[in-house]
Design a protein around this motif. Sequence first.
Motif, mmCIF file in Angstrom:
data_model
loop_
_atom_site.group_PDB
_atom_site.id
_atom_site.type_symbol
_atom_site.label_atom_id
_atom_site.label_comp_id
_atom_site.label_asym_id
_atom_site.label_seq_id
_atom_site.Cartn_x
_atom_site.Cartn_y
_atom_site.Cartn_z
ATOM 1 N N THR A 185 -6.502 -9.106 -1.238
ATOM 2 C CA THR A 185 -7.599 -8.138 -1.320
ATOM 3 C C THR A 185 -7.461 -7.140 -0.177
ATOM 4 O O THR A 185 -6.939 -7.475 0.890
ATOM 5 C CB THR A 185 -8.950 -8.879 -1.224
ATOM 6 N N ARG A 186 -7.920 -5.925 -0.403
ATOM 7 C CA ARG A 186 -7.803 -4.878 0.625
ATOM 8 C C ARG A 186 -8.793 -5.134 1.757
ATOM 9 O O ARG A 186 -9.892 -4.582 1.791
ATOM 10 C CB ARG A 186 -8.048 -3.504 0.005
ATOM 11 N N THR A 187 -8.399 -5.989 2.660
ATOM 12 C CA THR A 187 -9.206 -6.295 3.838
ATOM 13 C C THR A 187 -8.306 -6.243 5.068
ATOM 14 O O THR A 187 -7.123 -5.923 4.967
ATOM 15 C CB THR A 187 -9.825 -7.715 3.733
ATOM 16 N N GLU A 197 2.190 -5.203 6.062
ATOM 17 C CA GLU A 197 1.182 -4.952 5.041
ATOM 18 C C GLU A 197 1.399 -3.678 4.243
ATOM 19 O O GLU A 197 0.614 -3.375 3.348
ATOM 20 C CB GLU A 197 -0.201 -4.895 5.697
ATOM 21 N N GLN A 198 2.475 -2.902 4.527
ATOM 22 C CA GLN A 198 2.614 -1.611 3.860
ATOM 23 C C GLN A 198 2.632 -1.746 2.336
ATOM 24 O O GLN A 198 1.890 -1.060 1.627
ATOM 25 C CB GLN A 198 3.898 -0.902 4.328
ATOM 26 N N THR A 201 -0.898 -3.357 0.919
ATOM 27 C CA THR A 201 -2.092 -2.522 0.895
ATOM 28 C C THR A 201 -1.985 -1.390 -0.110
ATOM 29 O O THR A 201 -3.001 -0.819 -0.499
ATOM 30 C CB THR A 201 -2.379 -1.945 2.293
ATOM 31 N N HIS A 202 -0.763 -1.027 -0.538
ATOM 32 C CA HIS A 202 -0.600 0.034 -1.522
ATOM 33 C C HIS A 202 -0.388 -0.510 -2.931
ATOM 34 O O HIS A 202 -0.151 0.255 -3.869
ATOM 35 C CB HIS A 202 0.575 0.942 -1.129
ATOM 36 N N ASP A 203 -0.502 -1.815 -3.088
ATOM 37 C CA ASP A 203 -0.364 -2.429 -4.404
ATOM 38 C C ASP A 203 -1.568 -2.051 -5.260
ATOM 39 O O ASP A 203 -2.716 -2.348 -4.905
ATOM 40 C CB ASP A 203 -0.278 -3.953 -4.238
ATOM 41 N N LYS A 204 -1.328 -1.420 -6.390
ATOM 42 C CA LYS A 204 -2.425 -0.948 -7.233
ATOM 43 C C LYS A 204 -3.209 -2.098 -7.853
ATOM 44 O O LYS A 204 -4.318 -1.899 -8.357
ATOM 45 C CB LYS A 204 -1.889 -0.032 -8.340
ATOM 46 N N LEU A 206 -4.240 -4.731 -6.181
ATOM 47 C CA LEU A 206 -5.145 -5.319 -5.214
ATOM 48 C C LEU A 206 -6.583 -4.890 -5.505
ATOM 49 O O LEU A 206 -6.856 -3.724 -5.769
ATOM 50 C CB LEU A 206 -4.779 -4.896 -3.783
ATOM 51 N N SER A 208 -10.621 -4.465 -4.323
ATOM 52 C CA SER A 208 -11.373 -4.175 -3.116
ATOM 53 C C SER A 208 -12.340 -5.330 -2.846
ATOM 54 O O SER A 208 -12.682 -6.086 -3.762
ATOM 55 C CB SER A 208 -12.166 -2.878 -3.273
#
Length: 262
Positions: A185-187, A197-198, A201-204, A206, A208
């Motif tokens: 999750t985008r945390t 995390e690059q 965090t850009h995985d579509k 994921l 919120s």
Amino acid sequence: MTRYALITGASSGIGLAMAEALARRGRDLILVARQRDRLESIAIELTQRFGVEVLFRACDLGEPLRLSGFLLELEEGERQIDLLVNCAGIGTCGPFLGQDWMTEQDLIEVNILALTRICHAVGNSMALQGGGQILNVASTAAFKPGPWMSTYHASKAYVLHFSEALRVELKKCAIKVSVLCPGPTRTGFFARAQMHEQHLTHDKHLMSPEEVALYAVRALDKNTAIIIPGRRNRWLAALPRLGSRWLVRTLAGRTNKAYCPR
């Protein structure tokens, strides 16, 4: 008597999103996390936006004496808790033997011992008051071993199995128990675990924290036992049961190692 939802790990991520989702529904809250200043600003904001009462307590759940003090305060107070949300959690990434032991111990204290102790204390209070609801936060990591994140995966497997067992035991006390198993999750989890995390965090795919929290509160209304937000995450949770244990741990290890510090 006013009843409250108690949320640990409420200063960020899924814990904060759960606090907002419940406040939006008019729930009075008790928020717990390490950062007092952060909790205070969150409490003020939620009170102003939703007109609910928001209490907070700064407590490092990884320190048993502080946790004891907090639980004693709850026991001696007059506020009833009818919903417990255990969101507090820690992750580490890298070879187990290369980890700082104090960090690993902190993970075990927070992810396992503190969660279990809070369930015991609050669960007893709920039983005396005639019922309640508990939501423990695990992860899709709970469904498989995780080389290079071995302690984290094991701790979440504990939360999953512990919660399922409590669900059966506490039914007679009118206490409903669910376990939330979100995928990545985008945390701030990736950064705190010192993961690369690059790509994550850009995985579509994921979700919120807000999406996870909304799914969770709706599932709580239905008294769902195991809550896995997102179709892709439900597939990821099911796949380990289809493959051999050797294949599952090998693939999990390759995935985790790719995100670990070099």
